[in-house]
Every structure is written in structure tokens, then in C-alpha cells.
Write a protein that holds these residues in place. Sequence first.
Motif, PDB file in Angstrom:
ATOM      1  N   ASP A 208       0.740  -1.103   0.108  1.00 55.32           N
ATOM      2  CA  ASP A 208      -0.150   0.082   0.059  1.00 55.32           C
ATOM      3  C   ASP A 208       0.855   1.409   0.170  1.00 55.32           C
ATOM      4  OD1 ASP A 208      -2.675   0.937  -0.141  1.00 55.32           O
ATOM      5  OD2 ASP A 208      -2.573   1.416   1.865  1.00 55.32           O
ATOM      6  N   ASN A 209       1.921   1.137   0.612  1.00 55.70           N
ATOM      7  CA  ASN A 209       2.736   2.392   0.837  1.00 55.70           C
ATOM      8  C   ASN A 209       4.355   2.005   0.491  1.00 55.70           C
ATOM      9  OD1 ASN A 209       3.294   5.419   1.438  1.00 55.70           O
ATOM     10  ND2 ASN A 209       4.605   4.376   2.667  1.00 55.70           N
ATOM     11  N   THR A 211       7.879   2.372   1.089  1.00 55.97           N
ATOM     12  CA  THR A 211       8.954   3.150   1.707  1.00 55.97           C
ATOM     13  C   THR A 211      10.071   3.721   1.097  1.00 55.97           C
ATOM     14  OG1 THR A 211       8.180   1.518   3.692  1.00 55.97           O
ATOM     15  CG2 THR A 211       9.711   3.260   4.358  1.00 55.97           C
ATOM     16  N   GLU A 216       2.492   5.692  -2.818  1.00 58.62           N
ATOM     17  CA  GLU A 216       1.337   5.072  -2.083  1.00 58.62           C
ATOM     18  C   GLU A 216      -0.069   5.047  -2.922  1.00 58.62           C
ATOM     19  OE1 GLU A 216      -0.564   6.019   2.352  1.00 58.62           O
ATOM     20  OE2 GLU A 216       0.003   7.802   1.025  1.00 58.62           O
ATOM     21  N   ASN A 246       2.184   2.468   6.359  1.00 56.92           N
ATOM     22  CA  ASN A 246       1.235   3.753   6.433  1.00 56.92           C
ATOM     23  C   ASN A 246       0.166   3.089   7.087  1.00 56.92           C
ATOM     24  OD1 ASN A 246       0.124   1.695   4.617  1.00 56.92           O
ATOM     25  ND2 ASN A 246      -0.476   3.271   3.002  1.00 56.92           N
ATOM     26  N   CYS A 379       0.434   9.574  -7.040  1.00 56.79           N
ATOM     27  CA  CYS A 379       0.630   8.316  -6.081  1.00 56.79           C
ATOM     28  C   CYS A 379       1.720   8.858  -5.048  1.00 56.79           C
ATOM     29  CB  CYS A 379       1.102   7.228  -6.789  1.00 56.79           C
ATOM     30  SG  CYS A 379       2.458   7.480  -7.736  1.00 56.79           S
ATOM     31  N   SER A 381       3.300   9.373  -1.567  1.00 53.19           N
ATOM     32  CA  SER A 381       3.045   9.010  -0.606  1.00 53.19           C
ATOM     33  C   SER A 381       2.800   9.988   0.477  1.00 53.19           C
ATOM     34  CB  SER A 381       4.374   8.042  -0.181  1.00 53.19           C
ATOM     35  OG  SER A 381       4.225   7.718   1.302  1.00 53.19           O
TER      36      SER A 381
END
Length: 449
Positions: A208-209, A211, A216, A246, A379, A381
Amino acid sequence: MPSRDEVHYFGAGPAPLPTAVLEAASKALLNYKDQGIGLCEISHRSADANEILADAKSALKTLLEIPDDYEILFLQGGGSGEFSAVVTHLVGIWVEKRRLRAQEDLTVALADGKEPGSKDDLAEKVFARLQKEVAEELKLDYLVTGSWSLKASQEAARLVGQDKINVAIDSRKSNEGKFRTIPPESEWSLTKRKREGGPGSALVYFCDNETVDGVEFPRFPTLLEPHQEDEVDNDQTLVVADMSSNFISRKVDVSKYAVIFGGAQKNVGNAGVTIVILRKSLLPPTINVASPDLLRRLGIAVAPVVFDWPTIAKNNSLYNTLPIFDVWIAGQVMKHLVESFGERRIGGQEEVSTQKAHALYSTLDDYPDVYGVVPDKSCRSRMNICFRVCGGKADKEKEFIGGAEKRGLLGLKGHRSVGGIRCSNYNAVTQDGVQKLVQYLSDFARSAA
């Protein structure tokens, strides 16, 4: 020596924790509940440990409004451990569902005389059909949008073979080999169903995210939305999300996922504990993982017992020695959020996270000649703001980091695999810290112009 209030840490993990939680932890380490022993010294099978575990589960359930038909597990091994557990568990379920279906179909066919042989041949006939289906139909879909989803797909390939892995998207292909965006859903090549009454793949996995890369998912993918006509878990695609970086930072409709997992060391606590939110219908007695003997005979990996979700669930996350101190820290962080935001629950933290991210991105965008945000605007993050300074010039980025450190703004160096600058905007990063970084971004940009 600077005080804690004078330093703001933006590292990607282990990440900062609320000062109030750390102050309480320092006391609990020495003398928990005035018992004369510290929290790290109590038995993981004690009443205190069970209370800590129950409190952490309750806080997480409240924050994310987790439905009653989901289980919460605490394990070790980090997100990387769950790369493996996801595969062994859900592939084992895929095989077991196919075995049950084959057994039912062939039992009827033998009884009706539509299948040659006798009931004594049933077990071998079932195995032969399973073997064929595993060879021809078993697929695991991965959405590769960054370094961690790539690693997850590589671990899956290591466990079950590259031929079983369908990389439905690889965002590097349209970005000169870099992870900078998420391709539109029209370009995703998810595995299609080959028969009625079964999903196209054993799972669909996404991070989902990301790093490392600052990408994200802005929302749950429309393409993965459950269909009303599908029976839960029989026909629905089993969606798995790595939310390590996240986790508890925004609202999540847990019911859309089969599995959510995350390492605690970013938004939830300190390194050492991993949280798994898992649909109960993926556990006994509703469904079993295929037997180890059958999986071995089919050439499929068997999970180590410490990563076996049914075993962990049956033992209330206490099959082996769980780091209770780490669970306590996570529980305190989550209880702090519950108390801070009340009825808004995680929505309150989402507002704060979004405000902080907006302040940082707005400042970076104000100086396009100095700063270049790595991911596409679609997108970006909220948790990991990745950018380059002066087109990625090494001397300028070194100067930027050095200047930040002089102001007590630490942990801004990008991941070693991609370089650049990364500001991790986790929950415990204060708005005051973000404002000081915003001011530094402006000051540095004006001096570099």
C-alpha cells in the motif's frame, strides 16, 4: 547535548515514538505495575501478558473499526516474514479448496459410472487432478510498484517457482526502470479465471505504501473491489496488502482485504513485532491449509510453524515467546490515538498526516529549480516524501543533509538503493517538526538559487 525536544527525526524505520509513550516505557522497564520486576522480565504466558495482548487488539480494532469476522495476530519476523507466510498459507488454502472440489466431483463421477475405476482409486485420481491444476492453474498476482512489492514477489517465486508468479504490473517498465508511478488499472494483467466457481489466482498482493520509493496507493483499487455475486473466499480474489509504513495513518475498509500486515517499527511501535489482520474464514474450522504431506508431494513449500497462522491464532499469538514489551509499546501508541481522536478514530490521524504531507509537498513544489519530487503527483506517499536536490547532485544533497542536521532535523538521507532525500512523515513526527523542516526547505532553496 541536545534535548529530545530540540531534535526531529524523519528516519524511515525504526521511527520516532510519542515521547509520552517512551516515558511510560522507561518506568515499565524497571518496575511494571509496582511488582518489582520490569516489563521485559514477565512471562509471556502470565495474566499481565494476556491483558497487554488483549488491550493492544482492542485498541487496533477500535481505531480501524475491524469487523468481528477478522482475527488479529502478533508475530515476529517483520514484514519480510509475512512475504513468506502469505504465500505458504494462501497457496495451501488454494490447494485444499481444489482438493475438496476434486474429491467431490470424482466421488460423484465414480458413483454415476462417468469415471472409470473404483472408490479405491479415488485418492490417486484426486491427486492426479490436483497435480495437473497446480501445474496449469496455480498463479499468484503481484502488483510491483516499488522495492518492497518487488521483494515480496521474489520471495514468492523462491517458494513456489517463478512460473507461478504473475507480475500484473511492474511500474518500472513505463518509467525508465524507476518506481515513480502506479500504472492505470486498464493496464493491469490480473490472472483470469479458468473455471467457474474459483478465483483466477491464489492471491493478489500489493504494498500500500512503498517506503523506499515514496509511492502510495491513493485508494483501494477499483479492479480489486469484491463482486456481490461472489461468495466470500470461494470466488472472491484474496487481496493481501503490506501496510508496514502507512499502518494506522488513514481509514481502511478492512472488509475488502483477506489479509493486512505490517511491521510495527514505523507507525505503531518499535522493531520486533509484526501485526496481521486476517479474515477468520481463512482459518480452521472454516478451511484448513492442505496437509504438509500433500503439499510436499506436490512440490509446494510448507510454512515454518512460527509463521503458520492457524497455529498462531489457536495459541492467541503465544505459540512461542512473544516480545510482550514490543506489544505493550504498540498497544500504548494505539491507545494514545484512540484517546486523542475519540469518535473520529483513525480519521483524526488521517487529517493530521495529510496536513503535514501537504505542507511538505507544497514547499517542495514551490522551488522546482531546486527540488524534484520523485513519484508522480497521482501516487505521492503521505508517509515517505522522496525527492532530489539540485537534480541529484551529490555535493548539493550532502550539503542539504548537513545543513538539516545542524538544525536538529535528522534521518533525511534516502534509502541506500536509490539515494536522494527521504522525509518519513510518520504519526509521531510532530507538526512542529514538519514546520521546522518546511522552513529549512525554504531557506536552503533560497540560498541555492
